[in-house]
Design a protein around this motif. Structure first.
Motif, short mmCIF file in Angstrom:
data_model
loop_
_atom_site.label_atom_id
_atom_site.label_comp_id
_atom_site.label_asym_id
_atom_site.label_seq_id
_atom_site.Cartn_x
_atom_site.Cartn_y
_atom_site.Cartn_z
N ALA A 470 3.94 24.31 74.88
CA ALA A 470 3.65 25.77 75.42
C ALA A 470 3.12 26.56 74.42
O ALA A 470 2.35 27.46 74.62
CB ALA A 470 4.90 25.98 76.17
N PRO A 471 3.89 26.43 73.13
CA PRO A 471 3.39 27.55 72.11
C PRO A 471 1.97 27.30 71.65
O PRO A 471 1.05 28.30 71.62
CB PRO A 471 4.24 26.97 70.99
CG PRO A 471 5.40 26.30 71.50
CD PRO A 471 4.95 25.61 72.63
N ALA A 472 1.34 25.99 71.68
CA ALA A 472 -0.16 26.02 71.34
C ALA A 472 -0.94 26.32 72.39
O ALA A 472 -2.01 26.97 72.27
CB ALA A 472 -0.39 24.40 70.88
N LEU A 473 -0.52 26.13 73.75
CA LEU A 473 -1.23 27.04 74.89
C LEU A 473 -1.36 28.17 74.89
O LEU A 473 -2.16 28.66 75.28
CB LEU A 473 -0.62 25.89 76.07
CG LEU A 473 -0.95 24.63 76.08
CD1 LEU A 473 -0.15 24.07 77.50
CD2 LEU A 473 -2.38 24.28 76.80
N LEU A 474 -0.05 28.78 74.43
CA LEU A 474 0.00 30.35 74.42
C LEU A 474 -1.08 30.66 73.42
O LEU A 474 -1.91 31.79 73.83
CB LEU A 474 1.34 30.67 74.22
CG LEU A 474 1.53 32.30 73.81
CD1 LEU A 474 1.25 32.95 75.16
CD2 LEU A 474 2.76 32.43 73.44
N ILE A 475 -1.28 30.29 72.34
CA ILE A 475 -2.31 30.73 71.23
C ILE A 475 -3.45 30.35 71.94
O ILE A 475 -4.50 31.18 71.55
CB ILE A 475 -1.88 29.85 69.82
CG1 ILE A 475 -0.61 30.22 69.38
CG2 ILE A 475 -3.07 29.98 68.87
CD1 ILE A 475 -0.19 31.66 69.05
N ARG A 476 -3.78 29.25 72.25
CA ARG A 476 -5.27 28.90 72.83
C ARG A 476 -5.48 29.84 73.78
O ARG A 476 -6.83 30.55 73.93
CB ARG A 476 -5.06 27.65 73.63
CG ARG A 476 -6.70 27.24 74.30
CD ARG A 476 -6.76 25.83 74.48
NE ARG A 476 -7.81 25.56 75.23
CZ ARG A 476 -8.43 24.38 75.62
NH1 ARG A 476 -7.42 23.14 75.19
NH2 ARG A 476 -9.34 24.10 76.29
N ASP A 477 -4.92 30.32 74.85
CA ASP A 477 -4.97 31.05 75.83
C ASP A 477 -5.15 32.79 75.41
O ASP A 477 -5.90 33.35 75.56
CB ASP A 477 -3.76 31.30 76.89
CG ASP A 477 -3.74 30.04 77.73
OD1 ASP A 477 -4.78 29.28 77.67
OD2 ASP A 477 -2.76 30.05 78.35
N THR A 478 -4.61 33.10 74.19
CA THR A 478 -4.61 34.37 73.52
C THR A 478 -6.02 34.34 72.86
O THR A 478 -6.71 35.40 72.94
CB THR A 478 -3.39 34.56 72.69
OG1 THR A 478 -2.19 34.34 73.25
CG2 THR A 478 -3.50 36.02 71.89
N LEU A 479 -6.30 33.30 72.13
CA LEU A 479 -7.56 33.21 71.46
C LEU A 479 -8.68 33.57 72.48
O LEU A 479 -9.86 34.11 72.36
CB LEU A 479 -7.93 31.96 70.91
CG LEU A 479 -7.04 31.75 69.54
CD1 LEU A 479 -7.31 30.37 68.84
CD2 LEU A 479 -7.16 32.99 68.57
N GLU A 480 -8.46 32.78 73.66
CA GLU A 480 -9.77 32.87 74.67
C GLU A 480 -9.93 34.39 75.32
O GLU A 480 -10.97 34.80 75.52
CB GLU A 480 -9.43 31.99 75.96
CG GLU A 480 -9.75 30.50 75.53
CD GLU A 480 -9.24 29.50 76.81
OE1 GLU A 480 -8.88 29.94 77.78
OE2 GLU A 480 -9.88 28.49 76.62
N LEU A 481 -8.72 35.06 75.46
CA LEU A 481 -8.66 36.34 75.82
C LEU A 481 -9.30 37.26 74.73
O LEU A 481 -10.38 38.20 74.95
CB LEU A 481 -7.18 36.87 76.07
CG LEU A 481 -6.58 36.43 77.48
CD1 LEU A 481 -5.18 36.89 77.37
CD2 LEU A 481 -7.21 36.49 78.65
N LEU A 482 -9.21 37.10 73.66
CA LEU A 482 -9.76 37.76 72.40
C LEU A 482 -11.33 37.60 72.16
O LEU A 482 -11.91 38.40 71.90
CB LEU A 482 -9.09 37.30 71.24
CG LEU A 482 -7.60 37.80 70.69
CD1 LEU A 482 -6.90 37.20 69.33
CD2 LEU A 482 -7.47 39.47 70.80
N ASP A 483 -11.49 36.35 72.66
CA ASP A 483 -12.79 35.76 72.56
C ASP A 483 -13.89 36.73 73.53
O ASP A 483 -15.05 37.17 73.31
CB ASP A 483 -13.07 34.49 72.89
CG ASP A 483 -14.37 34.06 72.41
OD1 ASP A 483 -15.17 34.40 71.31
OD2 ASP A 483 -15.12 33.07 73.29
#
Length: 580
Positions: A470-483
């Motif tokens: 879950a933590p890694a998925l949260l970071i991944r989703d956040t990066l996709e939003l930032l992108d």
């Protein structure tokens, strides 16, 4: 005529579930009915008279009762004894009945009854005293519910596929039989078949001497009582090696059996568990065969419904009712990826391999939990394991968020090890989590899909869990939003990467690894294969160029997100998203 016990050459029909409808159009000859009753009654019935008459219904009648509508039926003569039984034999023959059944004691059918049957002529079956008439009716209707030719090999492809899967998992020779011991499907190396197996497959039915042995050992009664896997020891005089057998049952209604013969090597240690899973799958397939016409179309429909539940295309409550699952139940979702090499570009071959793997997953998951569903989606395999709904008090809260996942992780790991051995690929699985209601399954499925993408970063890992990822998925989703939002940037840190590219330095990457390692200079320097002082210089230089304040947690977090976004960390050799 002498009373006749069960003889060889019976043309039986399979058994089906308890709610068999009386109006199912089907026939069975007298011998098939007797053979079926011999398997479930103790002592077995005796009979006399012709055996070619076809029976298509069951009628219960008392002495003196008119037998209107009894033509072609088996008449159960309730309360008929002595002269009344003789009179009912004549009345049943006159009405065109296919056969008559009466209760008898240890001496078999009375001489007067046998004489009346010969004169009529009509077949008369003697049932043991103590047998409830409603049970006798149910057993006979079970025989009638399977129309002739229902299980011709050309229409049993799904069963042959299941047999092959069980043979692969158990390392034995497998055969599926219906309730009258007729072979429906089989699989396994021909050169390892014993004499009994060869005779059974060639004759499409189990030889009578072996059936007699099974009756003496009480095997049929045991496999019809539940999900017990029964061992039948080697019988050299009958040309039979050691076997395992389990019943295929729908509730209290037996449908058939699955047999595994030991071949050139011992059976796999987990063979009994695999048989339990296969029996649950076979029960669904046999019911589909009996009640829905073409079995291939029926099975495809069930798979489509399972896929609909997984993806949210259909109403979950309606699907649950159709599939026999409580719509209020929760469900654990497990996602599996075969990690097939994509360089061959053969989509058809990949689909075939995935279908074979899905069959293996189905057997494993059915052995682990009843009513489990397996479907393919997005190039992956998903298992949905409904959780039982009970009135028992909830278990105590786990001491850690991972504690209650342990049994399922252990099961998933065993599954992945099996799939890796059979496919030769680096199969991985993810426990996507639990859907509180079946309607939530699609959302959990999506989590599993994304978690599998993440787990590919660490191919040595067999099983991951959404809880740990879950933590890694949260970071991944956040990066996709930032992108997708270019205006949300840390300009000074973004400029650092541009400087690295222009001047051939590695400040940005060194800073990211330093932040990830909580400032552990020794570990990061070793990872970068540089001297610790070199790393310290790079970090000081990066701080000076960007104006970062490494004592400020918001600066550290913003710099980490920007660096991962700009370095496209998902493509780095060193995984920025650690696995489980």
């Amino acid at each position: 005529m002498d009373d006749r016990p069960l003889e060889t050459g019976a043309r039986g029909r399979a058994d089906v579930r308890a709610d068999v409808r009386a109006d199912v159009p089907a026939d069975a000859d007298v011998h098939a009915v007797v053979r079926r009753l011999a398997d479930v009654l103790e002592p077995p019935p005796v009979w006399c008279g012709p055996d070619e008459a076809e029976i298509h219904d069951v009628v219960i009648a008392e002495p003196g009762e008119a037998l209107d509508g009894a033509a072609g039926a088996l008449v159960l003569a309730v309360g008929a004894r002595g002269a009344e039984a003789v009179d009912m034999v004549a009345a049943a023959a006159e009405a065109g009945a296919g056969a008559l059944a009466v209760r008898v004691g240890g001496d078999g059918l009375p001489e007067a009854v046998r004489a009346a049957a010969e004169a009529a002529p009509i077949a008369v079956i003697g049932l043991p005293r103590g047998l409830r008439w409603d049970r006798a009716e149910a057993e006979v209707r079970a025989v009638l519910a399977a129309p002739a030719g229902e299980f011709a090999p050309s229409r049993g492809g799904d069963l042959f596929s299941l047999a092959q899967t069980v043979a692969t998992l158990t390392q034995g020779l497998v055969s599926l039989e219906d309730g009258a011991h007729r072979v429906l499907a089989y699989a396994g190396p021909v050169d390892e078949a014993d004499e009994l197996r060869r005779a059974t497959i060639l004759g499409r039915s189990c030889p009578e001497p072996y059936l007699a042995l099974l009756r003496r050992l009480g095997v049929h009664q045991r496999v019809r009582a539940g999900d017990e896997v029964v061992t039948v020891d080697e019988q050299p005089d009958l040309g039979a090696r050691r076997r395992l057998v389990i019943g295929i049952n729908a509730g209290r209604r037996p449908l058939g059996t699955i047999w595994v013969q030991e071949g050139a090597r011992p059976l796999a240690e987990h063979a009994p568990q695999m048989l339990r899973g296969a029996a649950r799958i076979a029960a669904v397939q046999l019911v589909d065969h009996y009640f829905q016409g073409d079995p291939g179309a029926r099975l495809a429909s069930r798979e489509e419904l399972s896929h609909g539940l997984l993806t949210g295309r259909f109403d979950a409550a309606a699907l649950a009712a159709h599939l026999g699952i409580d719509p209020a139940a929760g469900a654990d979702v497990v996602a599996v990826d075969l990690r097939e090499p994509g360089e061959d570009g053969d989509a058809v071959r990949a689909d075939a391999r995935r279908a074979e793997a899905a069959g293996i997953v189905s057997v494993h998951v059915a052995a682990h939990r009843e009513n489990a569903l397996v479907a393919q989606a997005c190039g992956q395999i998903y298992a949905v394991l409904p959780t039982p709904t009970t009135a028992a008090p909830p278990p105590p809260a786990p001491s850690s968020p991972y504690e209650d996942e342990t049994p399922l992780v252990r099961w998933a790991d065993e599954l992945v090890v099996t799939l890796r051995r059979l496919t030769g690929t680096r199969v991985q699985a993810v426990l996507a989590g639990r859907a509180e209601r079946l309607a939530d399954v699609p959302a959990v499925k999506l989590r599993g899909h994304r978690a599998l993408q993440l787990l590919a970063r660490t191919p040595e890992t067999t099983v991951g869990t959404h809880t740990r990822l879950a933590p890694a998925l949260l970071i991944r989703d956040t990066l996709e939003l930032l992108d997708r939002s270019p205006r949300l940037r840390f300009p000074a840190v973004a400029a650092l990467l541009t400087r690295d590219r222009d001047q051939g330095t590695d400040l940005a990457r060194s800073l990211l690894l330093y932040l990830d390692a909580f400032g552990d200079v020794t570990a990061v320097a070793k990872r970068l294969n540089v001297h610790p002082n070199t790393l310290r210089y790079r970090v000081r230089r990066a701080v000076a160029l960007t104006g970062l304040d490494l004592d400020d947690p918001e600066h550290r977090l913003a710099a980490t997100l920007q660096l991962r976004l700009d370095l496209d960390a998902r493509d780095l050799t060193d995984p920025a998203f650690p696995g489980a």
